[in-house]
Design a protein around this motif. Structure first.
Motif, short mmCIF file in Angstrom:
data_model
loop_
_atom_site.label_atom_id
_atom_site.label_comp_id
_atom_site.label_asym_id
_atom_site.label_seq_id
_atom_site.Cartn_x
_atom_site.Cartn_y
_atom_site.Cartn_z
N HIS A 123 -6.30 -6.58 -8.63
CA HIS A 123 -5.58 -6.39 -7.36
C HIS A 123 -4.24 -7.11 -7.30
CE1 HIS A 123 -8.30 -4.24 -4.41
NE2 HIS A 123 -8.94 -4.19 -5.56
N HIS A 124 -4.27 -8.43 -7.42
CA HIS A 124 -3.04 -9.17 -7.09
C HIS A 124 -2.53 -10.03 -8.22
CE1 HIS A 124 -5.34 -8.54 -3.29
NE2 HIS A 124 -4.20 -7.96 -2.97
N HIS A 172 -11.42 -10.90 -3.51
CA HIS A 172 -10.29 -10.00 -3.31
C HIS A 172 -9.00 -10.81 -3.25
CE1 HIS A 172 -7.90 -7.07 -0.62
NE2 HIS A 172 -7.77 -6.73 -1.87
N LEU A 242 -7.15 -11.84 2.01
CA LEU A 242 -6.07 -12.41 1.21
C LEU A 242 -5.74 -13.83 1.65
CD1 LEU A 242 -3.63 -9.44 0.73
CD2 LEU A 242 -5.79 -9.97 -0.37
N LEU A 400 0.10 -3.74 7.16
CA LEU A 400 -0.74 -4.35 6.13
C LEU A 400 -0.13 -5.60 5.53
CD1 LEU A 400 -2.15 -1.41 3.95
CD2 LEU A 400 -3.18 -2.51 5.92
N GLY A 442 0.31 0.92 0.75
CA GLY A 442 -0.56 -0.25 0.83
C GLY A 442 0.33 -1.48 0.80
N HIS A 443 0.40 -2.10 -0.36
CA HIS A 443 1.33 -3.21 -0.49
C HIS A 443 2.76 -2.70 -0.59
CE1 HIS A 443 -0.95 -6.98 -1.20
NE2 HIS A 443 -1.93 -6.17 -1.56
N LYS A 464 -0.65 4.94 -1.86
CA LYS A 464 -1.99 5.24 -2.39
C LYS A 464 -2.12 6.69 -2.83
CE LYS A 464 -3.42 1.14 -1.12
NZ LYS A 464 -3.54 0.12 -2.16
N GLU A 503 -6.00 1.74 -9.40
CA GLU A 503 -5.11 1.83 -8.27
C GLU A 503 -4.32 0.55 -8.22
OE1 GLU A 503 -7.15 1.79 -4.41
OE2 GLU A 503 -5.29 1.04 -3.59
N HIS A 505 -2.84 -2.09 -6.68
CA HIS A 505 -2.73 -2.63 -5.33
C HIS A 505 -1.45 -3.40 -5.11
CE1 HIS A 505 -6.83 -1.70 -3.99
NE2 HIS A 505 -7.04 -1.67 -5.29
CU1 K7E Z 1 -5.25 -2.92 -1.78
CU2 K7E Z 1 -3.97 -6.49 -1.56
CU3 K7E Z 1 -6.42 -5.44 -2.71
CU4 K7E Z 1 -3.86 -4.40 0.44
S1 K7E Z 1 -5.03 -4.81 -1.31
S2 K7E Z 1 -3.44 -2.40 0.07
#
Ligand code: K7E
Ligand code: CUA
Length: 763
Positions: A123-124, A172, A242, A400, A442-443, A464, A503, A505
């Motif tokens: 993810h990050h 996460h 997060l 987000l 998303g991000h 996405k 995906e 992120h």
């Molecule tokens: Cu998909 Cu930082 Cu894991 Cu938000 S996260 S989009």
């Protein structure tokens, strides 16, 4: 074959001439091209902002999560050209990751309960920081599905370590880095018992299930996480999300979101409303405010409890010692982001139209005054939202994540439901601009936009869905990274980049000039440990050592041969092959594989890699170099002979060809012609200031090496010719020519490099 050799010579001779002779066609005008391709003025403007001409480089380098691929994707900004995939949690064949012994050890660090886990839900990514600025030394990334963190060294873009979280079952909120990379923060996602393999029924969720946040200690000198010096905080089962580390005035603190402080447990099969309803029932969730510096001291003082051998500061202690607080935050938030100056914390409530900006000063004042509105069910003091808010701004639907600009007070927030990017002022609390983008961002990411010194200029929206955006490739679509120009008041959408690894992120980007990757290793380096490899040998020291049923090969690779060229073992032997790449020239990587034994190594200049297997099948197995490294790459080969037990040779002569004196004379003439080309290239190189170009110096060293080997081969062909052994004479003459070709190839590369870099005449 003969005609091929002739054309080779031609190419060598004419290479330099061709280089200069390619201009002069009647060019189409810009208008012609616009018309032909149906481009507007706006398209042209966008293109000119993202296009990076051939031979030129990008200003920023982005490191994107590769999502479920368990890899990292590296691309340039603004060109959006993909530069590399880095194998992290997943085997990556090109780089030999998971197919050679050294990288298998790294992957083994990520085993859980004794089992290989060969994928990851990354993810990050997060850069190592110095004083809150991205320093370009290391990169970290998390795996949500199998709670793990990996360390990538940016000197060679290789994964060096994977650590498994000892108390989590999913996570996460990783990897977030404290301003001097003392710790890497990783937070639980779905609550579970902290003890390993401990079963508690869902009915005991509130009592036995827990969240947590882990602070992994990072040793910058060794480039490794130190699990023994790492610790966690036990947290309520609120589905932590997060995190972000404080910086500047808020350094020493960290902030972690949660999205299900309802502690709801679903079960539609039993008629209960689903998680999505239960987890968003309340208007607020909790932001966790944690004094990690103080927590680290408490752990040092022995106030932590060992769970699964890992230091955990239990809630009771954290509350008593004043290191853990909660603040309500709007409904099911997703991102928490500390402003570059460290004074404010921005929280986006996914199911709220607002972003909430908290003041760190106000939080500290409330803590100091002991002003709490309540306690949560676990006794953690709750500071009121009202007392700590700086401002709230209505941005749109589904805010987000937030990133920052190089300009003061300017932030960008992704709006998932609206599919927009909002540009806003977090000091004044007002919206400045909105840009519609393609579906479901998303991000989002600005250049170094989560550090103390954001660089502005570009923003990438991580969408996405790509739906109809690209040529269809089946029901599974690529994702879409959209490049946006943010250098002006109004944002401008520039470019769509399909991302074929889902995906992704999150992405982080850094100024390209902060990265200082190496071009080669010190000869004999194990790249995964950065230590000398015991399997390394230098040229001429190659050997095969047999002890009982263990065969160990100490070999070398250099254009265009593998030493040794034959490896003989008995069926059942355990074979280890160590290969050292003796090249110094940039980008002269050799690959190594043995047919059907599922091993592969990528051996970059200076690296030593070993592959290991049991020769459990009798037979003949070619091994070869897998990189097209030179004109004679296909000939970079050898045979592994797996003989039956107790096998005895009956025939001892190898198959032979037929060669004449005339052939030999032709060879000698060819050598003389090629030498003339080499001399002219050498003449050019030594006539300019080539010593001012380290890359060229390395090429010249490699070329000289190749030419140095000629002497021996020359003596051999001359001796054989004197004895009229035309086979030996021809073959050794051919070998001389091979050395020449390689030297000339390297020499021409050096010459081109010098011409393009504006080398100056010295003679
Ligand atoms: Cu998909 Cu930082 Cu894991 Cu938000 S996260 S989009
Ligand atoms: Cu080395 Cu191909």
């Amino acid at each position: 074959m003969k005609s091929m050799k002739r054309s080779w010579r031609l190419a060598l001779v004419s290479g330099a001439v061709l280089m200069a002779a390619s201009a002069g066609w009647a060019a189409e005008s810009l208008q012609d091209v616009m018309k032909r391709r149906g481009l507007s003025q706006q398209d042209l403007l966008a293109a000119s902002k993202t296009y990076v001409p051939t031979g030129k480089r990008d200003e920023f380098i982005a490191f994107s999560s590769g999502g479920q691929s368990g890899q990292i994707l590296v691309y340039g900004v603004p060109s959006m050209r993909i530069l590399k995939y880095i194998g992290v949690f997943t085997p990556e064949p090109w780089q030999g990751y998971g197919y050679d012994e050294e990288s298998k050890k790294v992957l083994a660090g990520g085993r859980i309960d004794g089992k290989d886990i060969t994928w990851g839900d990354t993810h990050h990514p997060g850069f190592s920081e110095t004083n809150g600025e991205a320093d370009g030394q290391f990169l970290f990334i998390n795996d949500k599905a199998n709670p793990r963190i990996a360390v990538i060294d940016l000197r060679d873009f290789e994964t060096k370590q994977i650590v498994v979280n000892p108390i989590m079952k999913s996570e996460h909120g990783g990897a977030f880095v404290t301003p001097n990379t003392d710790y890497i923060i990783e937070a639980v996602q779905y609550a579970a018992p902290l003890e390993n393999k401990k079963f508690y029924p869902l009915e005991e969720f509130n009592e036995k299930y827990r969240g947590a946040v882990t602070y992994w200690k990072f040793d910058r000198k060794e480039g490794l996480i130190k699990p023994e010096e790492s610790f966690s905080l036990e947290l309520p089962p609120y589905s932590q999300d997060l995190s972000d580390a404080g910086k500047g005035p808020s350094d020493g603190w960290s902030f972690t979101n949660s999205f299900c402080s309802e502690r709801y447990v679903g079960g539609i099969e039993k008629g209960r409303p689903p998680y999505e309803a239960g987890c968003s029932a309340k208007d607020t969730d909790y932001m966790h405010v944690i004094n990690w510096k103080r927590a680290a001291e408490l752990v040092k003082q022995g106030k932590a409890k060992k769970i699964n051998g890992h230091n955990v500061l239990m809630m009771e202690t954290s509350i008593k010692e004043g290191v853990l607080f909660l603040i309500p935050e709007p409904k099911s938030p997703h991102g928490v982001d500390v402003t570059p100056d460290g004074t404010k914390i921005v929280v986006a409530g996914k199911l709220d139209t607002h972003v909430s900006v908290y003041s760190f000063d106000k939080i500290m004042a409330a803590i100091k005054a002991g002003k709490f509105e309540s306690k949560d069910p676990y006794g953690i003091p709750v500071i009121s939202m009202k007392d700590t808010l700086h401002t709230q701004v209505a941005l749109g639907l589904g805010p987000l994540h937030t990133q920052f600009d190089s300009k003061n007070c300017i932030a960008y927030t992704s709006l998932y439901v609206d599919s927009q990017v909002a540009k806003w002022d977090f000091c004044e609390g007002k919206v400045l601009d909105k840009l519609s983008i393609h579906y479901n961002i998303g991000h989002l990411m600005t250049m170094e936009g989560d550090t103390t010194k954001p660089k502005g200029k570009y923003l990438v929206a991580l969408n996405k869905l790509s739906i109809d955006r690209f040529n269809p490739v089946g029901p599974l679509h690529p994702q879409n990274h959209q490049l946006i120009d943010i250098s002006n008041d109004k944002m401008q959408l520039l470019y769509d980049m399909p991302v074929p690894l889902g995906e992704p992120h999150y992405v982080v980007a850094i100024a390209a000039d902060k990265l200082k990757p190496a071009v080669r290793y010190k000869v004999g380096t194990n790249s995964r440990t950065d230590k000398p490899h015991p399997g390394m040998v230098r040229a001429g020291e190659e050997k095969i050592v047999k002890k009982g049923n263990k065969v160990e090969v100490f070999g070398t690779l250099i254009r265009s041969h593998i030493t040794p060229e034959t490896i003989e073992v008995e069926v059942g032997d355990e074979v280890t092959i160590n290969m050292t790449n003796l090249e110094r020239a940039q980008d002269e990587t050799h690959g190594f594989t043995v047919s059907t034994y599922n091993v592969h190594a990528s051996v970059e200049p200076g690296k030593t890699v070993s592959v290991k297997f049991k020769a459990d099948k009798e037979g003949v197995y070619p091994y070869y170099c897998t990189e097209f490294c030179s004109a004679l790459h296909l000939e970079m080969q050898g045979y592994l002979l797996v003989k039956p037990k107790g096998w005895k040779a009956t025939k001892t002569t190898l198959a032979a060809g037929s060669y004449s004196e005339a052939d030999y004379k032709k060879q000698v003439k060819k050598i003389a012609d090629t030498q003339a080309v080499i001399d002219s290239v050498v003449g050019y190189i030594t006539s300019v200031n080539y010593k001012d170009f380290p890359d060229v110096v390395n090429l010249v060293e490699d070329a000289t090496d190749q030419l140095g080997k000629m002497k021996d081969a020359k003596a051999k062909h001359e001796a054989a010719a004197a004895k009229k052994d035309w086979e030996q004479a021809n073959l050794w003459a051919e070998q001389v020519w091979q050395y020449q070709v390689k030297a000339a190839d390297i020499g021409l590369r050096a010459k081109t490099f010098l011409e393009q870099s504006g080398a100056k005449k010295t003679k």
